[in-house]
Scaffold this active site. Structure first.
Site, PDB file in Angstrom:
ATOM      1  N   THR A  99       0.819  -1.210   0.000  1.00  0.00           N
ATOM      2  CA  THR A  99       0.000   0.000   0.000  1.00  0.00           C
ATOM      3  C   THR A  99       0.861   1.272   0.000  1.00  0.00           C
ATOM      4  O   THR A  99       0.390   2.352  -0.362  1.00  0.00           O
ATOM      5  CB  THR A  99      -0.939  -0.033   1.231  1.00  0.00           C
ATOM      6  N   LYS A 100       2.136   1.134   0.396  1.00  0.00           N
ATOM      7  CA  LYS A 100       2.995   2.309   0.511  1.00  0.00           C
ATOM      8  C   LYS A 100       3.375   2.912  -0.836  1.00  0.00           C
ATOM      9  O   LYS A 100       3.820   4.060  -0.897  1.00  0.00           O
ATOM     10  CB  LYS A 100       4.244   1.972   1.323  1.00  0.00           C
ATOM     11  N   ASP A 101       3.172   2.155  -1.919  1.00  0.00           N
ATOM     12  CA  ASP A 101       3.367   2.741  -3.257  1.00  0.00           C
ATOM     13  C   ASP A 101       2.511   3.987  -3.426  1.00  0.00           C
ATOM     14  O   ASP A 101       2.925   4.978  -4.041  1.00  0.00           O
ATOM     15  CB  ASP A 101       2.948   1.753  -4.357  1.00  0.00           C
TER      16      ASP A 101
END
Ligand code: PMP
Length: 346
Positions: free
Chosen positions: A47-49
């Site tokens: 999700t950090k993308d």
């Protein structure tokens, strides 16, 4: 190449629009319909993308970043990988200050993605000049044309999810979502996604997941920062020993704490029942669904969306290693015999 050929111009165009996948077996004994937002489908496998791309693009729009500049952050985990990936495509240097607790595999992975890694001693206090917080701050001060991402205290982390994860879930469920359940680390995922969803329907319940050994649940309930809540635990990315300004405590209806052991077994169970190879905190979310279910949170009509933050491959030497599980005391003897039944052909 001709215009009508369907290609992506670079890997960043694949960020977001992750699938919502129905959970079919693991939720068998719990009332309700359950769906996982599987963030491992992002190109950086987490999700950090989303926040890496969003924060960098906002800095570009504000004129703070131009190619050749430097991105700085303190992380050995998913955020570091995503920042390194975005930096490669957009032409930035990426400096990551990580703790000496980080595994060699993780450090090698970040270096593979072109990041300059500073390994800082883990056993010093946060205000020590050698701590990874202070090393990152110093590097930021010393490096002209640098941006310090500071995800725990950066509102853009929340905004990234407000503009992407929230609208995606609303659309994917055709507005029928009744509950959002997500881990809280920086709090960016749950706060930003919840803000968008509550604006569409204020009745949607927002359920947080916290770790034993973290201060978030107690702070949510009492507004008191209790040092006695803090002790070491194994799940990475979930819970915290400080209060991040990126967490909107008012938008979260309830927090549930989950244990290292239950979450580890649940991560392994998700793979075995749903064929989804996801990370340790996905196991934590799933464990929390079970506990919320036992408390009567859901009914047969509930449409529950759970965020599964990352891919299982990042945990091969941990949750998905039988030896590691055994070292933690997470297997009773029967489980261990079963787990280690590998047939070697001689
Ligand atoms: N799971 C994992 C694996 C993470 O790395 C993080 C980020 N710390 C989270 C969950 C929590 O997400 P957030 O920081 O948006 O609260």
């Amino acid at each position: 190449m001709k215009e009508d050929i369907n290609v992506y111009n670079n890997v960043l165009e694949l960020i977001g629009n992750t699938p919502l996948i129905r959970l079919n077996k693991i939720t068998d004994n719990i009332d309700g319909n359950f769906f996982a937002k599987v963030e491992a489908f992002n190109p950086g496998h987490s999700t950090k993308d989303r926040i890496a791309l969003y924060i960098i693009e906002q800095a570009e729009k504000a004129g703070i970043l131009t190619p050749g500049d430097t991105i700085i952050e303190t992380t050995s985990g998913n955020t570091g990988f995503s920042l390194a990936m975005v930096s490669i495509i957009k032409g930035y240097n990426c400096i990551l200050a990580v703790s000496s607790k980080s595994s060699k595999d993780k450090i090698d992975m970040l270096r593979t993605m072109g990041a300059k890694v500073y390994v800082c001693p883990a056993n010093v206090s946060a205000d020590d000049e050698r701590s990874y917080y202070n090393v990152a701050k110093r590097l930021h001060e010393e490096t002209k044309g640098s941006v310090y991402i500071n995800q725990y205290f950066n509102q853009l982390n929340v905004d990234a999810h407000y503009h992407s994860t929230g609208p995606e879930i609303w659309k994917q469920t055709q507005g029928k979502i009744t509950h959002l359940i997500a881990c809280s680390g920086t709090g960016g995922t749950i706060s930003g996604t919840a803000k968008y969803l509550k604006e569409q329907n204020p009745n949607i319940r927002i359920l947080g997941v916290d770790a034993f050994g973290s201060v978030l649940k107690k702070y949510h309930e009492t507004k008191e920062f209790d040092n006695d809540e803090i002790y070491p635990y194994r799940i990475e990315g979930l819970g915290k020993n400080l209060i991040p300004s990126a967490t909107d405590f008012d938008i979260i209806d309830h927090f549930m704490k989950v244990s290292d052991e239950d979450s580890a077994h649940m991560a392994r169970a998700i793979a075995k029942t749903e064929g989804l190879f996801v990370g340790y905190t996905s196991g934590a979310v799933m464990q929390a669904i079970k506990q919320y279910g036992e408390e009567g949170e859901f009914t047969a009509d509930s449409n529950v969306v759970a965020i599964f933050p990352d891919h299982g491959s990042r945990y091969m030497s941990k949750v998905f290693s039988d030896d590691w599980m055994n070292e933690q005391g997470f297997f009773d003897s029967k489980n261990l015999e079963e787990a280690q039944k590998i047939e070697f052909i001689k």
